[in-house]
Motif scaffolding. Structure first.
Motif, mmCIF file in Angstrom:
data_model
loop_
_atom_site.group_PDB
_atom_site.id
_atom_site.type_symbol
_atom_site.label_atom_id
_atom_site.label_comp_id
_atom_site.label_asym_id
_atom_site.label_seq_id
_atom_site.Cartn_x
_atom_site.Cartn_y
_atom_site.Cartn_z
ATOM 1 N N SER A 240 0.830 -1.201 0.000
ATOM 2 C CA SER A 240 0.000 0.000 0.000
ATOM 3 C C SER A 240 0.866 1.254 0.000
ATOM 4 O O SER A 240 0.611 2.211 -0.749
ATOM 5 N N LEU B 212 1.113 4.199 -3.177
ATOM 6 C CA LEU B 212 0.671 5.586 -2.997
ATOM 7 C C LEU B 212 1.412 6.587 -3.891
ATOM 8 O O LEU B 212 0.779 7.367 -4.619
ATOM 9 N N ALA C 203 -5.146 8.018 -5.289
ATOM 10 C CA ALA C 203 -3.974 7.290 -4.792
ATOM 11 C C ALA C 203 -4.356 6.351 -3.646
ATOM 12 O O ALA C 203 -3.911 5.199 -3.596
ATOM 13 N N ILE C 204 -5.208 6.842 -2.733
ATOM 14 C CA ILE C 204 -5.651 5.993 -1.630
ATOM 15 C C ILE C 204 -6.476 4.821 -2.160
ATOM 16 O O ILE C 204 -6.345 3.683 -1.690
ATOM 17 N N ALA D 258 -4.177 2.270 -3.453
ATOM 18 C CA ALA D 258 -3.494 1.601 -2.342
ATOM 19 C C ALA D 258 -4.410 0.571 -1.694
ATOM 20 O O ALA D 258 -3.976 -0.549 -1.379
ATOM 21 N N LEU E 96 -2.639 14.386 1.875
ATOM 22 C CA LEU E 96 -2.302 13.085 2.453
ATOM 23 C C LEU E 96 -1.547 13.250 3.768
ATOM 24 O O LEU E 96 -1.830 12.551 4.747
ATOM 25 N N VAL F 186 -1.464 3.208 4.467
ATOM 26 C CA VAL F 186 -1.670 4.598 4.024
ATOM 27 C C VAL F 186 -1.436 5.563 5.183
ATOM 28 O O VAL F 186 -0.732 6.574 5.047
ATOM 29 N N SER G 101 7.187 7.149 1.884
ATOM 30 C CA SER G 101 6.870 5.768 1.561
ATOM 31 C C SER G 101 8.152 4.946 1.674
ATOM 32 O O SER G 101 9.091 5.135 0.905
#
Length: 316
Positions: free
Chosen positions: A82, A86, A97-98, A101, A154, A229, A238
């Motif tokens: 995940s 992202l 993006a979420i 993921a 985010l 996330v 990340s």
């Protein structure tokens, strides 16, 4: 025979798996309030809650899987996948993006569920394959390196408050309530418990055993992906090599200590919440008193053995 007719030691051994985790949380809170400097400060309590939130989210999914008499060892790798997914889609905005993921969680959960429910593999074998392969794939997607996150929306998930409470803690609390209602108030929840209690009997009764198992593993993996996330948002980067590392052990510990039996047929959501809090408080307590993180892990192992032993005694 009533509980009052049982010997005192028998009543105690029966009560410990059910209420011991809550008593242990209260004891640790009292100990730290007295002996740990600055423990009751708002900043410290906020930190403890933020740190436990991803573990709790993953543990909620793990509790459902264990309720089916299974286990999911791939949750840490799902978090890494995940996190790796992202940055690839943040150019389209935070929500796409979420969504991508979380989709990684759907895919991994579906593979796990199919291997367990349709192919008939043991859960520990099926999910062990993705424990290894998932982490490797995450590193490939991330090109083996850490990627800094610069999307303000985010990052706000990991740092902002809602009514004075960290957003990640609010999400974990709402998910705890949702899973509790799902397990106790829905047909799916009753079927899940029935499948875990006696799969053969559930099949003979006409319950959709395969569908329940598949749905449970997908839910578990989606929750793990969401935890990935939130961990990425909190770390502002990340890092698939670190995110989710050993999370499967932390989640299983929270579930077992919380009173959910490993042989399935029962799910204790509130106990899982207390178990996650207990392990976070224990680790923080040991570190605050100058004990190493490795010592905390050894204590964690002893607690797991004790919880399994008490659960076995209660079944007897």
């Amino acid at each position: 025979m009533t509980d009052l007719a049982l010997p005192r030691t028998a009543r105690l051994s029966a009560a410990l798996p059910q209420y011991g985790v809550y008593a242990a949380v209260l004891v640790l809170l009292a100990f730290n309030a007295v002996f740990t400097d600055n423990f009751l400060t708002g900043a410290n309590l906020r930190t403890q809650l933020i740190q436990v939130a991803p573990v709790l989210i993953v543990a909620l999914g793990m509790a459902m899987v264990i309720g089916t008499e299974g286990v999911d060892l791939s949750v840490g790798s799902v978090m890494a996948l995940s996190a790796a997914a992202l940055p690839l889609y943040l150019g389209y905005g935070m929500w796409p993006a979420i969504a991508m993921a979380l989709l990684t969680g759907v895919v991994v959960g579906a593979v796990n569920g199919l291997l367990v429910a349709v192919v008939g593999l043991q859960p520990i074998v099926a999910t062990l394959a993705l424990l290894v392969g998932g982490r490797g794939l995450a590193l490939v997607l991330a090109e083996g390196r850490l990627k800094q996150i610069e999307n303000a929306d985010l990052l706000a998930l990991g740092s902002d408050d809602l009514l004075g409470i960290p957003v990640v803690v609010v999400i974990a609390g709402l998910l705890s309530l949702a899973v509790g209602l799902l397990v106790s108030r829905t047909t799916y929840g009753r079927q899940l418990v029935a499948v875990g209690g006696n799969r053969a009997a559930a099949t003979l009764a006409g319950l959709p055993v395969r569908r329940v198992l598949l749905g449970t593993y997908v839910l578990c993996a989606v929750l793990a992906a969401l935890a990935g996330v939130l961990a990425t948002a909190r770390l502002t980067a990340s890092d698939p090599s670190a995110i989710g590392n050993l999370m499967e052990l932390s989640a299983i510990t929270a579930v077992v200590v919380g009173g959910t039996p490993l042989n399935g047929g029962r799910i204790r959501v509130l106990g899982t919440v207390a178990g996650a809090l207990l392990m976070q408080l224990l680790r923080a307590t040991l570190i605050s008193h100058n004990l190493s993180d490795s010592t905390a892990q050894m204590v964690q192992a002893v607690i797991i053995l004790g919880a399994v032993y008490l659960a076995r005694e209660r079944r007897r």
